[in-house]
Design a protein around this motif. Structure first.
Motif, PDB file in Angstrom:
ATOM      1  N   THR A 128      30.243 -20.762   4.078  1.00  0.00           N
ATOM      2  CA  THR A 128      30.760 -21.022   2.738  1.00  0.00           C
ATOM      3  C   THR A 128      31.925 -21.997   2.791  1.00  0.00           C
ATOM      4  O   THR A 128      32.560 -22.191   3.831  1.00  0.00           O
ATOM      5  N   SER A 129      32.225 -22.593   1.656  1.00  0.00           N
ATOM      6  CA  SER A 129      33.286 -23.595   1.581  1.00  0.00           C
ATOM      7  C   SER A 129      34.644 -23.029   1.973  1.00  0.00           C
ATOM      8  O   SER A 129      35.516 -23.741   2.462  1.00  0.00           O
ATOM      9  N   ALA A 130      34.832 -21.712   1.752  1.00  0.00           N
ATOM     10  CA  ALA A 130      36.113 -21.098   2.048  1.00  0.00           C
ATOM     11  C   ALA A 130      36.358 -20.972   3.552  1.00  0.00           C
ATOM     12  O   ALA A 130      37.496 -20.951   4.004  1.00  0.00           O
ATOM     13  N   TRP A 131      35.303 -20.878   4.328  1.00  0.00           N
ATOM     14  CA  TRP A 131      35.431 -20.645   5.761  1.00  0.00           C
ATOM     15  C   TRP A 131      35.029 -21.833   6.634  1.00  0.00           C
ATOM     16  O   TRP A 131      35.556 -21.989   7.736  1.00  0.00           O
ATOM     17  N   LYS A 132      34.121 -22.650   6.181  1.00  0.00           N
ATOM     18  CA  LYS A 132      33.535 -23.647   7.078  1.00  0.00           C
ATOM     19  C   LYS A 132      34.507 -24.713   7.576  1.00  0.00           C
ATOM     20  O   LYS A 132      34.248 -25.363   8.593  1.00  0.00           O
ATOM     21  N   ASN A 133      35.638 -24.869   6.892  1.00  0.00           N
ATOM     22  CA  ASN A 133      36.616 -25.861   7.332  1.00  0.00           C
ATOM     23  C   ASN A 133      37.700 -25.292   8.255  1.00  0.00           C
ATOM     24  O   ASN A 133      38.614 -26.009   8.664  1.00  0.00           O
TER      25      ASN A 133
END
Length: 307
Positions: free
Chosen positions: A260-265
């Protein structure tokens, strides 16, 4: 003079008789008294022979001490072939009292989580000794406790000494690797705090816990809610995951969460530093195998290169 010599001989004979009497009393007195990890004094007329154990960690310790059991915990953790013939008796959360009673145990070994069943065991006239696995030190104390209970104190001290050597070695390493420990199944997971068992292993293995300042959950003081906002702010170097339940399904759920966008970075995700820890060492108290848990954690920390 003769009278003095005679009196001296009588005195010596009396001393010898008293010494022999003292020794025989000590030899005849086979009673055992221990103070368990819940602070309870438990007494036995002799060293317990028929042992029922409700936790895998305590089972590991009993095996290391050379103690046989007549009843073992029901668990998903693989057991040695020699133990498969031993009847399963449930666990600390769901003990099978009918089965336990049928085995006529001299003692039940269980963790402090079993305390809610103590009235039940008292009514069944079953004796219980409580251990703990909330920290590495609790496990060390539990090993000593079981050693004292079964007349294996020297062996227990040797096992604890081996654990202490690893703690001393790994604590000095100070890897400075900032880690997050996640326990659970995907979105329903929790972050392990330093005062949890896994968090304590991380600290003693030379790592830093990014969740150290996260607010603890009242019902589970060793854990914090898994807040995406806090995780993003902490940006760990590595994420350790302890799966709860079906490991294959849990891993699938976690990989979905990490995409998800919250974790992938997160740097840990981008650098492929997501480690699924073995349940046998980290999901719960592993008993004497805590030394292996420290070794495993330290090895994974050293794999992470922090610039």
């Amino acid at each position: 003079m003769r009278r003095f010599v005679s009196l001296l001989l009588v005195f010596c004979l009396l001393l010898g008789g008293l010494a022999a009497y003292s020794g025989s009393v000590h030899a005849a007195d086979k009673s055992v008294k221990v103070k368990d990890l819940a602070g309870r004094i438990v007494k036995f007329k002799s060293v317990p022979k028929r042992v029922v154990v409700l936790g895998s960690g305590d089972l590991n310790t009993l095996q290391a001490l050379g103690i046989s059991v007549v009843g073992r915990p029901t668990t998903n953790v693989p057991v040695a072939r020699s133990l498969k013939r031993i009847p399963e008796v449930g666990n600390i959360h769901q003990p099978n009292f009918e089965k336990i009673v049928s085995l006529k145990p001299d003692v039940i070994i269980a963790s402090k989580s079993f305390q809610s069943y103590l009235k039940k065991t008292e009514s069944l006239k079953l004796k219980v000794v409580l251990t703990s696995g909330d920290s590495v030190d609790d496990i060390r104390q539990s090993i000593i406790l079981l050693g004292n209970l079964f007349g294996k104190s020297s062996k227990a001290k040797a096992l604890v000494s081996g654990i202490d050597k690893k703690i001393k070695t790994y604590s000095k390493s100070k890897t400075k690797v900032r880690a997050l420990i996640v326990f659970g199944a995907g979105v329903t997971s929790l972050a392990a705090l330093p005062n949890s068992y896994a968090g304590d292993v991380l600290k003693k293995a030379g790592g830093e816990n990014v969740a150290a300042q996260f607010p603890k959950i009242k019902e589970y003081p060793g854990y914090a809610s898994l807040s995406s906002e806090r995780i993003i702010q902490s940006d760990p170097d590595v994420i350790f995951i302890i799966a709860h339940g079906n490991q294959a399904q849990v891993k699938k759920e976690f990989m979905k969460l990490l995409s998800t966008s919250a974790w992938k970075n997160l740097r840990a995700v981008k650098n492929n530093r997501v480690v699924f820890l073995p349940n046998s060492l980290f999901a719960a108290n592993p008993g004497v195998n805590v030394g292996k848990a420290l070794e495993y954690m330290n090895k994974e920390l050293r794999k992470v290169k922090v610039k």
